[in-house]
Design a protein around this motif. Structure first.
Motif, PDB file in Angstrom:
ATOM      1  N   ARG A   1      43.381  50.229  11.894  1.00 52.12           N
ATOM      2  CA  ARG A   1      43.470  49.899  10.469  1.00 52.12           C
ATOM      3  C   ARG A   1      44.928  49.817  10.021  1.00 52.12           C
ATOM      4  O   ARG A   1      45.309  48.931   9.254  1.00 52.12           O
ATOM      5  N   PHE A   2      45.749  50.731  10.501  1.00 52.69           N
ATOM      6  CA  PHE A   2      47.177  50.674  10.168  1.00 52.69           C
ATOM      7  C   PHE A   2      47.772  49.351  10.643  1.00 52.69           C
ATOM      8  O   PHE A   2      48.606  48.756   9.956  1.00 52.69           O
ATOM      9  N   ARG A   3      47.336  48.905  11.823  1.00 51.93           N
ATOM     10  CA  ARG A   3      47.880  47.671  12.388  1.00 51.93           C
ATOM     11  C   ARG A   3      47.573  46.457  11.508  1.00 51.93           C
ATOM     12  O   ARG A   3      48.340  45.495  11.466  1.00 51.93           O
ATOM     13  N   THR A   4      46.442  46.511  10.792  1.00 56.80           N
ATOM     14  CA  THR A   4      46.085  45.389   9.913  1.00 56.80           C
ATOM     15  C   THR A   4      46.818  45.442   8.578  1.00 56.80           C
ATOM     16  O   THR A   4      46.666  44.544   7.751  1.00 56.80           O
TER      17      THR A   4
ATOM     18  N   LEU B   1      43.535  49.252  21.336  1.00 62.85           N
ATOM     19  CA  LEU B   1      42.644  48.270  21.952  1.00 62.85           C
ATOM     20  C   LEU B   1      43.089  46.841  21.672  1.00 62.85           C
ATOM     21  O   LEU B   1      43.020  45.971  22.547  1.00 62.85           O
ATOM     22  N   GLU B   2      43.582  46.597  20.454  1.00 60.98           N
ATOM     23  CA  GLU B   2      43.971  45.236  20.078  1.00 60.98           C
ATOM     24  C   GLU B   2      45.185  44.715  20.839  1.00 60.98           C
ATOM     25  O   GLU B   2      45.496  43.525  20.766  1.00 60.98           O
TER      26      GLU B   2
END
Length: 294
Positions: free
Chosen positions: A27-30, A114-115
């Protein structure tokens, strides 16, 4: 599902926190953040302003709205405003979300989620993590029959190095596919051929490291199985005198005690097998240690 991969240089307590919260890191990555953004009104002013806005709106429509509908409408308005306010309210300073967010910012580049991997890389990473978990969770490792200290240091480092290579492979494969979608003229095919061979060779090298780790895990499994068998034989040997006494007392002359004595020989053979399994595991470990030191 693969866990977050953390650089061994990250402090252990932070690393454990990162590993446990992969979905939050995603979520942080988004772009989502639990930290407050921009200036917010003091809490003491929020309720008075909300009431004022609500009354103003209610007053504006009171002349055009039947009386029975005024009360439920006002209640709905207050509910909506309250929900909006609570949605904007940041998490407590010491909440898991905010603590994790601060660590994620501080150690940016020190963990992989994972992304960061394409599907082929995720499969290889899963194999790496399963092998490591099996080795570290084995009984022979817990009993110190393996080099437990080096395992605890080398295996996380090997996981990190392989994962880092897999993210690079994932990124290059994605870029390669994007370039290929633009059309392949003979000139483009000729230019891309050596790049494709480089990708294939790099992937093969990474797969070899994964297979070496799995080979080590298989030797550890064999040692664990042998150890379990040895324990069972030892338990039988402990009761051997009872069997020998029963044979003697029952006069079962057709069943000779030396036949039972073969248990001792089995125990010796298992001891040798266990020694061989541990030695094979150590040899596999040394093979692993070579790539890690590069």
């Amino acid at each position: 599902m693969q866990r977050v991969v953390v650089d061994p240089e990250v402090p252990a307590d932070v690393a454990n926190l990162l590993r446990r919260h992969g979905p939050l890191l995603s979520r942080f990555r988004t772009g989502w953040s639990p930290e407050p953004r921009g200036s917010r009104l003091p809490a003491a002013l929020v309720v008075p302003l909300t009431v004022t806005m609500a009354l103003a709106n209610v007053t504006a429509i009171v002349a055009h709205m039947p009386t029975p509908l005024l009360v439920p409408l006002a209640g709905l308005y207050f509910t909506i405003l309250t929900c909006v306010y609570l949605a904007r309210k940041p998490a407590p300073y010491n909440s898991v979300e905010r603590v994790l967010y601060r660590h994620a910012q501080r150690f940016r580049g020190g963990y992989l989620i994972l992304e960061d991997f394409d599907y082929g890389s995720r499969d290889l990473l899963g194999r790496v993590q399963r092998a490591i978990d099996h080795i570290l969770g084995s009984r022979v490792n817990a009993l110190g029959m393996l080099d437990g200290v080096r395992n605890s240091v080398m295996l996380p480092a090997e996981e990190w190095e392989i994962a880092h290579l897999l993210t690079k492979l994932s990124a290059l494969r994605a870029r390669h596919r994007a370039l290929a979608r633009g059309g392949r003229t003979p000139e483009v095919i000729a230019a891309m051929a050596p790049l494709e061979r480089a990708l294939a060779a790099s992937e093969a090298a990474v797969v070899a490291r994964v297979e070496a780790l799995e080979r080590y895990a298989r030797h550890v499994s064999a040692a664990d199985r042998t150890l379990r068998s040895q324990d069972q034989i030892d338990a039988l040997l402990a009761h051997l005198p009872e069997y020998e006494q029963l044979v003697a007392e029952s006069g079962a002359s057709r069943f000779s005690a030396p036949e039972i004595g073969h248990l001792s020989e089995d125990a010796v053979q298992l001891q040798r097998a266990l020694h061989d399994s541990i030695r094979s595991a150590h040899e596999a470990f040394r093979y692993l240690d070579g790539p890690s030191s590069r």
